[in-house]
Design a protein around this motif. Structure first.
Motif, PDB file in Angstrom:
ATOM      1  N   ASP A  27      13.381 -13.731 -68.389  1.00 24.71           N
ATOM      2  CA  ASP A  27      14.391 -14.872 -67.993  1.00 24.71           C
ATOM      3  C   ASP A  27      15.111 -15.562 -69.015  1.00 24.71           C
ATOM      4  O   ASP A  27      15.971 -16.296 -68.817  1.00 24.71           O
ATOM      5  CB  ASP A  27      13.326 -16.000 -67.172  1.00 24.71           C
ATOM      6  CG  ASP A  27      13.195 -15.315 -65.789  1.00 24.71           C
ATOM      7  OD1 ASP A  27      13.749 -14.569 -65.296  1.00 24.71           O
ATOM      8  OD2 ASP A  27      12.252 -16.067 -65.125  1.00 24.71           O
ATOM      9  N   SER A  28      14.668 -15.557 -70.399  1.00 18.70           N
ATOM     10  CA  SER A  28      15.172 -15.880 -71.439  1.00 18.70           C
ATOM     11  C   SER A  28      16.110 -15.121 -72.130  1.00 18.70           C
ATOM     12  O   SER A  28      16.556 -15.201 -73.162  1.00 18.70           O
ATOM     13  CB  SER A  28      14.099 -16.539 -72.449  1.00 18.70           C
ATOM     14  OG  SER A  28      13.418 -17.513 -71.735  1.00 18.70           O
ATOM     15  N   ARG A  29      16.317 -13.947 -71.417  1.00 16.92           N
ATOM     16  CA  ARG A  29      17.329 -13.071 -71.888  1.00 16.92           C
ATOM     17  C   ARG A  29      16.702 -12.393 -73.020  1.00 16.92           C
ATOM     18  O   ARG A  29      17.371 -11.791 -73.933  1.00 16.92           O
ATOM     19  CB  ARG A  29      18.764 -13.298 -72.125  1.00 16.92           C
ATOM     20  CG  ARG A  29      19.429 -13.884 -70.987  1.00 16.92           C
ATOM     21  CD  ARG A  29      19.927 -12.836 -70.152  1.00 16.92           C
ATOM     22  NE  ARG A  29      20.819 -11.809 -70.660  1.00 16.92           N
ATOM     23  CZ  ARG A  29      21.188 -10.547 -70.201  1.00 16.92           C
ATOM     24  NH1 ARG A  29      20.685 -10.378 -69.208  1.00 16.92           N
ATOM     25  NH2 ARG A  29      21.996  -9.986 -70.902  1.00 16.92           N
ATOM     26  N   SER A  70       9.372 -11.971 -64.201  1.00 18.56           N
ATOM     27  CA  SER A  70       9.648 -13.047 -63.817  1.00 18.56           C
ATOM     28  C   SER A  70       8.682 -13.934 -63.129  1.00 18.56           C
ATOM     29  O   SER A  70       8.202 -14.969 -63.505  1.00 18.56           O
ATOM     30  CB  SER A  70      10.964 -13.356 -63.349  1.00 18.56           C
ATOM     31  OG  SER A  70      11.373 -14.776 -62.887  1.00 18.56           O
ATOM     32  N   TYR A  76       5.922 -16.817 -64.349  1.00 18.29           N
ATOM     33  CA  TYR A  76       5.941 -18.110 -63.554  1.00 18.29           C
ATOM     34  C   TYR A  76       4.474 -18.329 -63.239  1.00 18.29           C
ATOM     35  O   TYR A  76       4.001 -19.619 -63.380  1.00 18.29           O
ATOM     36  CB  TYR A  76       6.856 -17.965 -62.360  1.00 18.29           C
ATOM     37  CG  TYR A  76       6.892 -18.906 -61.424  1.00 18.29           C
ATOM     38  CD1 TYR A  76       7.394 -20.384 -61.614  1.00 18.29           C
ATOM     39  CD2 TYR A  76       6.423 -19.035 -60.047  1.00 18.29           C
ATOM     40  CE1 TYR A  76       7.694 -21.219 -61.157  1.00 18.29           C
ATOM     41  CE2 TYR A  76       6.539 -20.260 -58.995  1.00 18.29           C
ATOM     42  CZ  TYR A  76       6.964 -21.562 -59.551  1.00 18.29           C
ATOM     43  OH  TYR A  76       6.976 -22.434 -58.981  1.00 18.29           O
ATOM     44  N   ILE A 129      12.252 -15.349 -57.221  1.00 18.54           N
ATOM     45  CA  ILE A 129      12.580 -15.828 -58.723  1.00 18.54           C
ATOM     46  C   ILE A 129      12.640 -17.425 -58.754  1.00 18.54           C
ATOM     47  O   ILE A 129      12.865 -18.007 -57.676  1.00 18.54           O
ATOM     48  CB  ILE A 129      13.836 -15.095 -59.157  1.00 18.54           C
ATOM     49  CG1 ILE A 129      15.167 -15.739 -58.265  1.00 18.54           C
ATOM     50  CG2 ILE A 129      14.025 -13.794 -59.188  1.00 18.54           C
ATOM     51  CD1 ILE A 129      16.409 -15.193 -58.831  1.00 18.54           C
ATOM     52  N   SER A 142      15.378 -22.555 -61.136  1.00 21.38           N
ATOM     53  CA  SER A 142      16.180 -22.693 -62.161  1.00 21.38           C
ATOM     54  C   SER A 142      16.684 -21.329 -62.660  1.00 21.38           C
ATOM     55  O   SER A 142      17.971 -21.495 -62.864  1.00 21.38           O
ATOM     56  CB  SER A 142      15.267 -23.096 -63.053  1.00 21.38           C
ATOM     57  OG  SER A 142      14.575 -22.177 -63.496  1.00 21.38           O
ATOM     58  N   THR A 143      16.213 -20.169 -62.559  1.00 25.74           N
ATOM     59  CA  THR A 143      16.934 -19.053 -62.679  1.00 25.74           C
ATOM     60  C   THR A 143      18.010 -18.658 -61.734  1.00 25.74           C
ATOM     61  O   THR A 143      19.000 -18.146 -62.105  1.00 25.74           O
ATOM     62  CB  THR A 143      15.836 -17.741 -62.706  1.00 25.74           C
ATOM     63  OG1 THR A 143      14.838 -18.183 -63.611  1.00 25.74           O
ATOM     64  CG2 THR A 143      16.451 -16.479 -63.102  1.00 25.74           C
ATOM     65  N   LYS A 165      20.877 -20.754 -62.453  1.00 27.35           N
ATOM     66  CA  LYS A 165      21.645 -20.008 -63.622  1.00 27.35           C
ATOM     67  C   LYS A 165      22.607 -18.705 -63.379  1.00 27.35           C
ATOM     68  O   LYS A 165      23.682 -18.905 -63.859  1.00 27.35           O
ATOM     69  CB  LYS A 165      20.569 -19.680 -64.748  1.00 27.35           C
ATOM     70  CG  LYS A 165      19.952 -20.859 -65.562  1.00 27.35           C
ATOM     71  CD  LYS A 165      19.127 -20.321 -66.410  1.00 27.35           C
ATOM     72  CE  LYS A 165      18.129 -21.613 -67.122  1.00 27.35           C
ATOM     73  NZ  LYS A 165      17.077 -20.904 -67.911  1.00 27.35           N
ATOM     74  N   ARG A 166      21.886 -18.114 -62.417  1.00 28.85           N
ATOM     75  CA  ARG A 166      22.732 -16.842 -62.011  1.00 28.85           C
ATOM     76  C   ARG A 166      23.899 -17.361 -61.199  1.00 28.85           C
ATOM     77  O   ARG A 166      24.857 -16.500 -61.266  1.00 28.85           O
ATOM     78  CB  ARG A 166      21.822 -15.730 -61.435  1.00 28.85           C
ATOM     79  CG  ARG A 166      20.672 -15.221 -62.358  1.00 28.85           C
ATOM     80  CD  ARG A 166      19.861 -14.149 -61.755  1.00 28.85           C
ATOM     81  NE  ARG A 166      18.944 -13.643 -62.999  1.00 28.85           N
ATOM     82  CZ  ARG A 166      18.045 -13.137 -62.406  1.00 28.85           C
ATOM     83  NH1 ARG A 166      17.550 -12.707 -61.207  1.00 28.85           N
ATOM     84  NH2 ARG A 166      17.135 -12.504 -63.327  1.00 28.85           N
TER      85      ARG A 166
END
Length: 626
Positions: A166-168, A203, A207, A612, A615-616, A619-620
């Motif tokens: 998730d943090s790339r 992910s 979590y 997921i 927050s993710t 972001k997407r």
């Protein structure tokens, strides 16, 4: 372009260094040039960097979570892979093959070129290839036949997709390869789908681990409320704290461990938290004690506490920027190397000057250099100087480089991410030895200089991509300071407007008329953009027109695009957006759209549906322009 034409292009490039750029795929072209620069042998006929059994065993243990998550998904495609004459590979972030399964004949052909478990299959090892190029570009790629740089892979077709958390952060790569005769377009779709499924599971597990960590921390806090402790995840971000600590620091959750230590605490001991399911490390509990006031002064404040803090900008009132200034005040009296990050125009040089102006070196020189503005072949002479006659065109008496000019003071290297590899090595040596050798000289010059660096780029991404040396990063990143963008400190805008207008003697007396609009704007250019807009307004107000009159005549004066419902996209805009998305991103977007339709636009429910974090999901949504 067919295989024969690519083979002809490859031969010309290898032998004559000539490329028909109009006929070569841009991704292949860039990769070939990287291989040429790294001096990869184009006639290499097999992989050479192979791990021993012991090393491979250690590497598999290190990547056990990735292997555990990926194995069921690889098993699902195993039969189809075998029947299609292909093989599937799981690769670690450094390009080492962790597992390899598939058609026995294909596996046997792969062994002939050492394409086996434990081999390293990166661009710098074997040239352009799907695995190495996917790691380099961080995108899904397919490489066929003579598109490969080394002859070892000329008879192969390979498709690969990187796997991210998730943090790339790059977790690994999924690859499907086969002899070129068995190549099929579905290979890329297959690896992309598998990689996406693995990312979802990664992910979900992260979590779950975070939830388990918070649950364990909550239990500890309930049973020991009077003890002073914080609980951090593996990124050293605080996720929980005892009641006693929360009473002292109301906004501690989300802060970093280093911030707490700099606030006057010391770690007495650390206790790891482990998962009850698999004993994996979840995070740590840090038991703290407050430092005596006398110690805090010695460690964190100036030797003369009455000396006022000097900041030649506008500090405003926002919490985000006050936290930045707090870090400046702490580090300024020391001689620590500082690394400043922040967007272009956010005021990184102003922060560097504040560190210098409040340090014991304040009476020495402050030398600033933008590394991105210096041609690569001139950078060494600009930084380290040269003696008379060092090269054609050199000054008669030579030239003192920026480091020598900064002796007894501070050197500020802006856009440090732009310096080439050769200079990174030289800079690392200077930081270690505190000596320079000017061009054309054999005499070392000792240095007494503080180093501050800055960049608007993601330096960790540069390190992971191999564009910035990891050892240099750790040398520079002794004390990190982040300068928040203007959109995160909008309450400072009135103060900044007043400061900028006073500094430039601009009489924007009616700026209050548009203050709400200025606050609503997202400021992609930050304070630099705000300054430009104020100057533009000042010029246009000379005829005594009101600000609102000017805006009424031409809203383009401020170039502000107000947040609103976006206009209906034309087909061409949609097609342009499609081209910008990678194959994996298109799949992610389509799944999210489907989930939103099913939940009638409820984001929380849609995030649960695709499994997921919300927050993710948000972001997407932003990333895909949704």
């Amino acid at each position: 372009m067919n295989t024969t034409l690519y083979l002809d292009a490859w031969k010309r490039f290898v032998k004559e260094d000539v490329l028909d750029t109009a006929r070569i795929n841009k991704l292949i072209l860039e990769s070939w040039y990287r291989c040429k620069e790294e001096k990869v042998n184009p006639y290499l006929n097999r992989g050479r960097n192979l791990l021993t059994e012991k090393q491979l065993h250690t590497l598999k243990n290190k990547n056990s979570m990735l292997i555990d998550i990926a194995s069921p998904y690889l098993k699902k495609i195993d039969q189809a892979i075998k029947e299609s004459g292909m093989m599937a590979l799981l690769v670690d972030p450094d390009g080492y093959v962790l597992s390899l399964t598939g058609n026995e004949k294909t596996l046997n052909d792969a062994r002939k070129i050492n394409f086996v478990e434990g081999v390293r299959w990166t661009e710098c090892e074997v040239g352009t290839n799907a695995i190495g190029t996917a790691i380099q570009t961080r995108e899904a790629v397919i490489i066929n036949g003579a598109e490969h740089y080394s002859v070892a892979s000329h008879q192969w077709s390979c498709s690969a997709t990187p796997i991210f958390d998730d943090s790339r952060n790059l977790m690994g790569v999924i690859d499907v390869s086969c002899p070129i005769d068995y190549s099929h377009p579905f290979m890329l779709g297959m690896v992309t789908s598998v990689a996406y499924a693995i990312e979802k599971e990664i992910s979900r597990r992260y979590y779950q681990k975070e939830l388990e960590l918070i649950q364990q921390a909550t239990q500890l806090s309930e049973t020991h409320p009077n003890q002073l402790f914080i609980v951090c995840n593996q990124k050293q971000m605080i996720v929980a704290a005892s009641k006693s600590f929360r009473d002292r620091s109301l906004q501690s959750i989300g802060m970093n461990l280093i911030d707490i230590i700099q606030d006057g605490y010391q770690v007495d001991f650390e206790m790891p938290f482990r998962s009850k399911d698999d004993n994996s490390l979840l995070g740590s509990c840090f038991y703290l004690s407050e430092l005596p006031a006398s110690n805090r002064q010695t460690l964190f404040t100036s030797s003369s506490p009455s000396t006022p803090f000097v900041f030649k900008g506008e500090s405003g009132t926002s919490e985000a920027f006050q936290n930045t200034l707090k870090k400046v005040k702490l580090v300024a009296p020391t001689d620590a190397t500082v690394f400043i990050s922040g967007e272009t125009g956010s005021g990184k040089e102003l922060i560097a000057r504040a560190i210098h102006d409040n340090s014991p070196r304040k009476n020495g020189p402050f030398i600033s250099l933008n590394c991105g503005a210096i041609p690569k072949d001139l950078m060494e002479s600009e930084l380290f100087g040269y003696v008379e006659g060092a090269f054609t065109g050199a000054r008669r008496k030579g030239y003192k480089g920026k480091f020598e000019q900064a002796h007894k003071g501070t050197i500020f290297l802006d856009e440090i991410g732009e310096i080439p590899h050769t200079m990174q090595v030289a800079l690392l040596r200077v930081l270690q030895e505190r000596k320079i050798t000017p061009l054309g000289s054999t005499k070392e010059v000792p240095l007494d200089v503080r180093v501050i660096t800055a960049t608007h780029r993601n330096i960790l991404e540069l390190v992971k991509d191999g564009d910035f040396r990891e050892d240099l990063y750790y040398r520079l990143n002794v004390y990190p300071i982040n300068v928040p963008p203007l959109r995160n400190r909008k309450e400072d805008i009135p103060y900044l407007i007043r400061h900028i207008c006073q500094k430039n003697n601009w009489n924007n007396v009616h700026i209050d008329d548009v203050l709400t609009r200025l606050r609503d704007y997202e400021w992609p250019g930050n304070i630099r953009e705000l300054t430009n807009i104020l100057e533009r307004l000042n010029i246009m107000l000379h005829d005594n027109q009101g600000v609102m009159d000017i805006l009424g005549n031409s809203i383009e004066v401020l170039k502000i695009n107000y947040p609103s419902i976006p206009p209906t996209m034309e087909q061409k805009d949609i097609e342009d957006d499609e081209k910008q998305l990678t194959a994996r991103e298109k799949i992610q977007r389509d799944i999210m759209l489907d989930a939103l339709k099913k939940t009638k636009g409820n984001v929380t429910a849609a995030a649960k549906l695709v499994d997921i974090p919300r927050s993710t999901f948000y972001k997407r949504l932003q990333k895909f322009g949704m």
